[in-house]
Motif scaffolding. Structure first.
Motif, PDB file in Angstrom:
ATOM      1  N   PRO A  91     -52.661 -33.434  30.927  1.00 59.33           N
ATOM      2  CA  PRO A  91     -51.832 -34.911  30.360  1.00 59.33           C
ATOM      3  C   PRO A  91     -53.074 -35.870  30.204  1.00 59.33           C
ATOM      4  O   PRO A  91     -53.878 -36.185  30.733  1.00 59.33           O
ATOM      5  CB  PRO A  91     -51.011 -35.219  31.428  1.00 59.33           C
ATOM      6  CG  PRO A  91     -50.971 -34.137  32.621  1.00 59.33           C
ATOM      7  CD  PRO A  91     -52.356 -33.245  32.299  1.00 59.33           C
TER       8      PRO A  91
ATOM      9  N   ARG B 162     -59.780 -33.469  33.612  1.00 56.83           N
ATOM     10  CA  ARG B 162     -59.193 -34.793  33.255  1.00 56.83           C
ATOM     11  C   ARG B 162     -59.640 -35.356  32.123  1.00 56.83           C
ATOM     12  O   ARG B 162     -60.758 -34.970  31.438  1.00 56.83           O
ATOM     13  CB  ARG B 162     -59.582 -35.766  34.541  1.00 56.83           C
ATOM     14  CG  ARG B 162     -60.987 -36.258  34.839  1.00 56.83           C
ATOM     15  CD  ARG B 162     -61.234 -37.191  35.870  1.00 56.83           C
ATOM     16  NE  ARG B 162     -62.516 -37.541  35.862  1.00 56.83           N
ATOM     17  CZ  ARG B 162     -63.021 -38.533  35.583  1.00 56.83           C
ATOM     18  NH1 ARG B 162     -62.252 -39.540  34.959  1.00 56.83           N
ATOM     19  NH2 ARG B 162     -64.310 -38.920  35.694  1.00 56.83           N
ATOM     20  N   HIS B 163     -59.211 -36.227  31.526  1.00 61.89           N
ATOM     21  CA  HIS B 163     -59.452 -37.069  30.344  1.00 61.89           C
ATOM     22  C   HIS B 163     -60.531 -38.082  30.623  1.00 61.89           C
ATOM     23  O   HIS B 163     -60.108 -38.670  31.670  1.00 61.89           O
ATOM     24  CB  HIS B 163     -58.311 -37.504  29.438  1.00 61.89           C
ATOM     25  CG  HIS B 163     -57.744 -36.680  28.704  1.00 61.89           C
ATOM     26  ND1 HIS B 163     -58.069 -36.248  27.350  1.00 61.89           N
ATOM     27  CD2 HIS B 163     -56.559 -35.932  29.196  1.00 61.89           C
ATOM     28  CE1 HIS B 163     -57.222 -35.292  26.987  1.00 61.89           C
ATOM     29  NE2 HIS B 163     -56.218 -35.258  27.912  1.00 61.89           N
ATOM     30  N   TYR B 164     -61.492 -38.423  29.865  1.00 60.84           N
ATOM     31  CA  TYR B 164     -62.326 -39.493  30.265  1.00 60.84           C
ATOM     32  C   TYR B 164     -62.544 -40.077  28.856  1.00 60.84           C
ATOM     33  O   TYR B 164     -62.619 -39.540  27.956  1.00 60.84           O
ATOM     34  CB  TYR B 164     -63.635 -39.156  31.178  1.00 60.84           C
ATOM     35  CG  TYR B 164     -64.421 -38.453  30.404  1.00 60.84           C
ATOM     36  CD1 TYR B 164     -65.761 -39.058  29.753  1.00 60.84           C
ATOM     37  CD2 TYR B 164     -64.357 -37.024  30.274  1.00 60.84           C
ATOM     38  CE1 TYR B 164     -66.643 -38.475  29.062  1.00 60.84           C
ATOM     39  CE2 TYR B 164     -65.618 -36.347  29.610  1.00 60.84           C
ATOM     40  CZ  TYR B 164     -66.679 -37.254  29.039  1.00 60.84           C
ATOM     41  OH  TYR B 164     -67.564 -36.152  28.504  1.00 60.84           O
TER      42      TYR B 164
ATOM     43  N   THR C   9     -54.637 -31.975  23.941  1.00 58.70           N
ATOM     44  CA  THR C   9     -54.342 -31.948  25.673  1.00 58.70           C
ATOM     45  C   THR C   9     -54.341 -30.536  25.999  1.00 58.70           C
ATOM     46  O   THR C   9     -54.466 -30.120  27.118  1.00 58.70           O
ATOM     47  CB  THR C   9     -53.068 -32.527  26.012  1.00 58.70           C
ATOM     48  OG1 THR C   9     -52.029 -31.903  25.278  1.00 58.70           O
ATOM     49  CG2 THR C   9     -52.871 -34.056  25.691  1.00 58.70           C
TER      50      THR C   9
ATOM     51  N   TYR D  55     -54.577 -39.570  30.139  1.00 65.59           N
ATOM     52  CA  TYR D  55     -54.685 -40.339  30.908  1.00 65.59           C
ATOM     53  C   TYR D  55     -54.414 -40.125  32.565  1.00 65.59           C
ATOM     54  O   TYR D  55     -54.013 -40.811  33.285  1.00 65.59           O
ATOM     55  CB  TYR D  55     -53.993 -41.957  30.996  1.00 65.59           C
ATOM     56  CG  TYR D  55     -54.471 -42.391  29.547  1.00 65.59           C
ATOM     57  CD1 TYR D  55     -55.450 -42.828  29.120  1.00 65.59           C
ATOM     58  CD2 TYR D  55     -53.337 -42.066  28.250  1.00 65.59           C
ATOM     59  CE1 TYR D  55     -55.622 -43.305  27.936  1.00 65.59           C
ATOM     60  CE2 TYR D  55     -53.722 -42.554  27.018  1.00 65.59           C
ATOM     61  CZ  TYR D  55     -54.810 -43.267  26.915  1.00 65.59           C
ATOM     62  OH  TYR D  55     -55.082 -43.471  25.691  1.00 65.59           O
ATOM     63  N   ALA D  56     -54.592 -38.861  32.710  1.00 66.34           N
ATOM     64  CA  ALA D  56     -54.283 -38.225  33.986  1.00 66.34           C
ATOM     65  C   ALA D  56     -55.141 -36.819  34.387  1.00 66.34           C
ATOM     66  O   ALA D  56     -56.084 -36.423  33.568  1.00 66.34           O
ATOM     67  CB  ALA D  56     -52.875 -37.736  34.177  1.00 66.34           C
ATOM     68  N   SER D  57     -55.167 -36.400  35.363  1.00 69.02           N
ATOM     69  CA  SER D  57     -55.970 -35.320  35.727  1.00 69.02           C
ATOM     70  C   SER D  57     -54.929 -33.961  36.089  1.00 69.02           C
ATOM     71  O   SER D  57     -53.767 -34.304  36.510  1.00 69.02           O
ATOM     72  CB  SER D  57     -56.906 -35.348  36.962  1.00 69.02           C
ATOM     73  OG  SER D  57     -56.348 -35.833  38.382  1.00 69.02           O
ATOM     74  N   ARG D  58     -55.560 -32.879  36.043  1.00 70.52           N
ATOM     75  CA  ARG D  58     -54.705 -31.675  36.200  1.00 70.52           C
ATOM     76  C   ARG D  58     -55.311 -30.855  37.281  1.00 70.52           C
ATOM     77  O   ARG D  58     -56.468 -30.462  36.796  1.00 70.52           O
ATOM     78  CB  ARG D  58     -54.356 -31.084  34.966  1.00 70.52           C
ATOM     79  CG  ARG D  58     -53.904 -29.718  34.952  1.00 70.52           C
ATOM     80  CD  ARG D  58     -52.560 -29.282  35.546  1.00 70.52           C
ATOM     81  NE  ARG D  58     -51.411 -30.181  35.077  1.00 70.52           N
ATOM     82  CZ  ARG D  58     -50.649 -29.910  34.269  1.00 70.52           C
ATOM     83  NH1 ARG D  58     -50.583 -28.919  33.570  1.00 70.52           N
ATOM     84  NH2 ARG D  58     -49.621 -30.849  33.817  1.00 70.52           N
TER      85      ARG D  58
END
Length: 70
Positions: A40, A64-66, A16, A42-45
């Protein structure tokens, strides 16, 4: 999962933790220093906004994660 970034170029990612350089989406200018943030799962920053020294465009960096298989 992988990380995608708007307003930045990923230099390194480890879980992360992401190291990146800010990039202006308007003119393509890339800053010459690295920044690090935690994205984080499953979230965006949103990272602190910046103003491009070349064209004056003000923007945020969003990471963000994808899922690659989605």
């Amino acid at each position: 999962m992988a990380i995608e970034m708007i307003g930045g170029v990923i230099v390194n990612e480890r879980g992360t933790v992401v190291t990146f350089r800010q990039k202006c989406e308007e003119c393509g200018y890339v800053f010459d220093f690295n920044k690090t943030t935690i994205v984080p799962a499953y979230a965006s920053r949103k990272v602190r906004p910046f103003t491009c020294p070349q064209c004056g465009n003000r923007q945020e960096v969003i990471a963000r994660h994808y899922r690659e298989d989605a």
